[in-house]
Design a protein around this motif. Structure first.
Motif: not given
Length: 487
Positions: A29-35, A98-106, A192-202
Motif C-alpha cells: 500500500f505504501l508502495a502505490t502511495t509513494v509511486s 519492485m525493489l528496482v522499480s522503487m529504488a530507481t524512482t527514488g 527530494y522528499v519524493a526521492g528520499i521516501t522511495c529510498i526508505v521504502w526500498s
C-alpha cells in the motif's frame, strides 16, 4: 464436496487475525502511495518551476507545449516494460522487480533538480522517461505478489487496500507539493522528499518483503499453510512454471479483463486530465484554483473504495452472492456509474460550481469500485500468472491513457463549445459501456485449468502418492470453481 467446503471455511476463520500477509499488504500500500505521489509531483512542481519565487531558485521559461511534453513523458517510458515485467515477475517473483522499480524512482527524483538546472527540459524529460520505465515494473509485480500472499476470502479487502494507495498518494501530493514549493526549500524539495521516501521504502522492502509466503523468513508455519491452502497459487516456485501464452490469449475471460482495463483508462484519464479544461472553458468554473476542490474527487474515490471492498467481501463470504457476481456488480458501478454522470455533466448549465463539483466527485468516487471489479479478476483466473496478465492489460491500458488527451485534441476544435466537448464525453461513455458489457458477458471467477502447469513426464507410483497427499491437504486445487462455488 460439502466436507471440503466446511474444512476450507474453518481454515479461513482460524487465521482471521493479523499476520505477515497484512504487513505485506501495508508495505505494498505504501508502495502505490509513494509511486503515485512521484507521478503527480511534476504536475504541481512544474507550476513552481515556471513561476517566480522569493528564494532565488531557477525559473524556467517553458511554453505550454514544452510543459505538456514533460508531463506526458512519464507514460512514454511506462508502456515499455509492462509485458516483460509481468513475464519476469511470473517467472522469478516480484520482490526484486519492485525493489528496482522503487529504488530507481527514488534516485531519479533526487537527480531531477540537478538535471533540470544543467540540461533544461530535455534532461527533465529523460528523467521522467526513466522513472516511467522503472514504474512499469511495479504493478505487474504487485499483482503477482498479491496472487501468492492473499487468500480468496480477503482478496477484495487487501487488494483494494493496496491499490487505493494510488489515490492517497495523489491526495498527499496535491496538498503538500504547493506548500513545499512555496517554502524556503523551493521546488527542488518536492523531488527530494519524493526521492528520499522511495529510498526508505526500498530499504524496508528489501528487509521484510518476499515474493511468496514460502520464501518469507518472517511468516509462521500456520499462516503460511493457511495462505497456500486458500490462495490458489502454486507451491512449486516461480522458475519452474512455464507461461501458457496461448491459453491466456485465447481466453475470453482474459479478454474481458483487457477490454475493461482499456475502457477504464480511456474514460478515467479523459475525466481527470480534460474535465478541468471543460469546466473552465464551458462551465466557467476553474476548479484548479482551489486545491481542496481538486483533491475532493480523489478523497471520495479513496474512501468509497474501502466501502466497496468491505461490501464485496461481506456479500461473498456470507454466501449472499457468488464471487463472479460481485465482480460484475462492482465493475458495473465503476464504469456505468461514471458513464451516466458524464452524460449529466455534459448538459450542465454554465456557472453552476456546486453541482459541477458534486457530479465530478460522485463520478470519480464511483470509479473506486473498479478495484474489486476487473482489477482483481487477473488473480481470480490465475494466481500463478496474475503478474503476466496484469503486465499485458496494464500495458495496453497505458496506450489508452495516452490516447485520452489526443482524442480531445482531435475532436475539440473550439474549447468553449459544449457541443464539441459532448463528442469527447460520448466517446468515453461508449468505451465505458461496451467494455463493461463485454466484461459482464464473459468474465469468470473460476481458477482456470492453465493456472497449474501440466506434468512434463508420466507420473510414477511414488509421485502419484505425493500428489494424492497434497490433494487431500488442499482439495480446492482440483476444482475450477474456487471463486464461484466456494466463496
Amino acid at each position: 464436496m460439502v466436507d471440503s467446503e466446511t474444512q476450507d471455511v474453518s481454515s479461513q476463520k482460524s487465521e482471521s487475525k493479523l499476520g505477515m500477509r497484512h504487513l505485506m499488504a501495508l508495505i505494498m500500500f505504501l508502495a502505490t502511495t509513494v509511486s503515485y505521489a512521484t507521478r503527480v509531483s511534476m504536475s504541481v512542481g512544474i507550476v513552481a518551476m515556471t513561476s517566480n519565487n522569493s528564494y532565488g531558485y531557477p525559473v524556467f521559461d517553458w511554453p505550454r507545449s514544452i510543459q505538456d511534453t514533460i508531463l506526458s513523458s512519464f507514460f512514454w517510458g511506462y508502456i515499455v516494460l509492462q509485458i516483460p515485467a509481468g513475464y519476469l515477475a511470473g517467472r522469478f517473483g516480484g520482490k526484486y522487480l519492485m525493489l528496482v522499480s522503487m529504488a530507481t524512482t527514488g534516485v531519479v527524483n533526487l537527480l531531477l533538480p540537478i538535471a533540470a538546472i544543467k540540461g533544461d527540459y530535455m534532461a527533465v524529460c529523460a528523467c521522467r522517461i526513466v522513472m516511467g520505465v522503472a514504474q512499469g515494473l511495479l504493478y505487474p509485480s504487485l499483482h503477482g505478489v498479491l496472487g501468492h500472499w492473499v487468500p480468496v476470502s480477503e482478496r477484495s479487502r487487501l487488494g483494494t487496500f493496496v491499490y487505493a494507495g494510488a489515490q492517497l498518494g495523489t491526495i498527499i501530493e496535491l496538498m503538500t507539493s504547493g506548500a513545499l514549493s512555496a517554502s524556503r526549500f523551493g521546488w527542488p524539495s518536492v523531488f527530494y522528499v519524493a526521492g528520499i521516501t522511495c529510498i526508505v521504502w526500498s530499504i524496508v522492502w528489501l528487509i521484510v518483503g518476499d515474493s511468496t509466503p514460502a520464501s518469507s523468513r518472517w511468516i509462521s508455519k500456520k499462516e503460511r499453510k493457511y495462505i497456500e491452502m486458500n490462495s490458489g497459487s502454486n507451491e512449486l516456485g516461480h522458475g519452474k512454471m512455464p507461461t501458457p501464452w496461448l491459453s491466456i490469449l485465447t481466453s475470453l475471460p482474459f479478454w474481458a479483463i483487457l477490454l475493461a482495463h482499456s475502457g477504464q483508462n480511456l474514460g478515467f484519464w479523459t475525466l481527470l486530465t480534460e474535465l478541468p479544461s471543460y469546466m473552465n472553458h464551458v462551465l466557467n468554473v476553474d476548479i484548479k484554483q482551489n486545491g481542496q476542490l481538486s483533491a475532493l474527487p480523489y478523497i471520495a474515490m479513496w474512501l468509497l473504495s474501502f466501502f466497496f471492498s468491505w461490501l464485496a467481501d461481506f456479500l461473498v463470504n456470507r454466501n449472499i452472492i457468488r464471487l463472479v457476481t460481485s465482480r460484475r456488480i462492482f465493475n458495473t458501478i465503476a464504469q456505468w456509474g461514471p458513464a451516466v454522470a458524464l452524460l449529466g455533466l455534459s448538459y450542465l448549465p454554465a456557472g453552476n460550481l456546486s453541482l459541477a463539483v458534486i457530479i465530478l466527485t460522485v463520478t470519480v468516487g464511483l470509479n473506486g469500485a473498479h478495484y474489486v471489479g476487473f482489477m482483481l479478476s487477473h488473480i481470480d483466473l490465475s494466481p500463478n500468472h496474475a503478474s503476466t496478465m496484469m503486465g499485458f492489460t496494464n500495458g495496453i491500458g497505458a496506450i489508452f491513457s495516452i490516447l485520452a488527451p489526443l482524442t480531445v485534441s482531435f475532436v475539440v476544435e473550439d474549447e468553449t463549445s459544449a457541443d464539441d466537448w459532448r463528442k469527447v464525453f460520448f466517446i468515453s461513455v461508449a468505451f465505458y459501456f461496451l467494455a463493461n458489457l463485454f466484461y459482464l458477458l464473459f468474465i469468470s471467477a473460476d481458477v482456470q485449468e492453465w493456472n497449474d502447469p501440466k506434468p512434463s513426464k508420466p507420473i510414477e507410483d511414488g509421485e502419484k502418492k505425493v500428489e494424492d497427499k497434497n490433494t487431500e491437504k488442499n482439495p480446492e486445487k482440483n476444482t475450477n470453481n474456487v471463486g464461484e462455488h466456494k466463496f
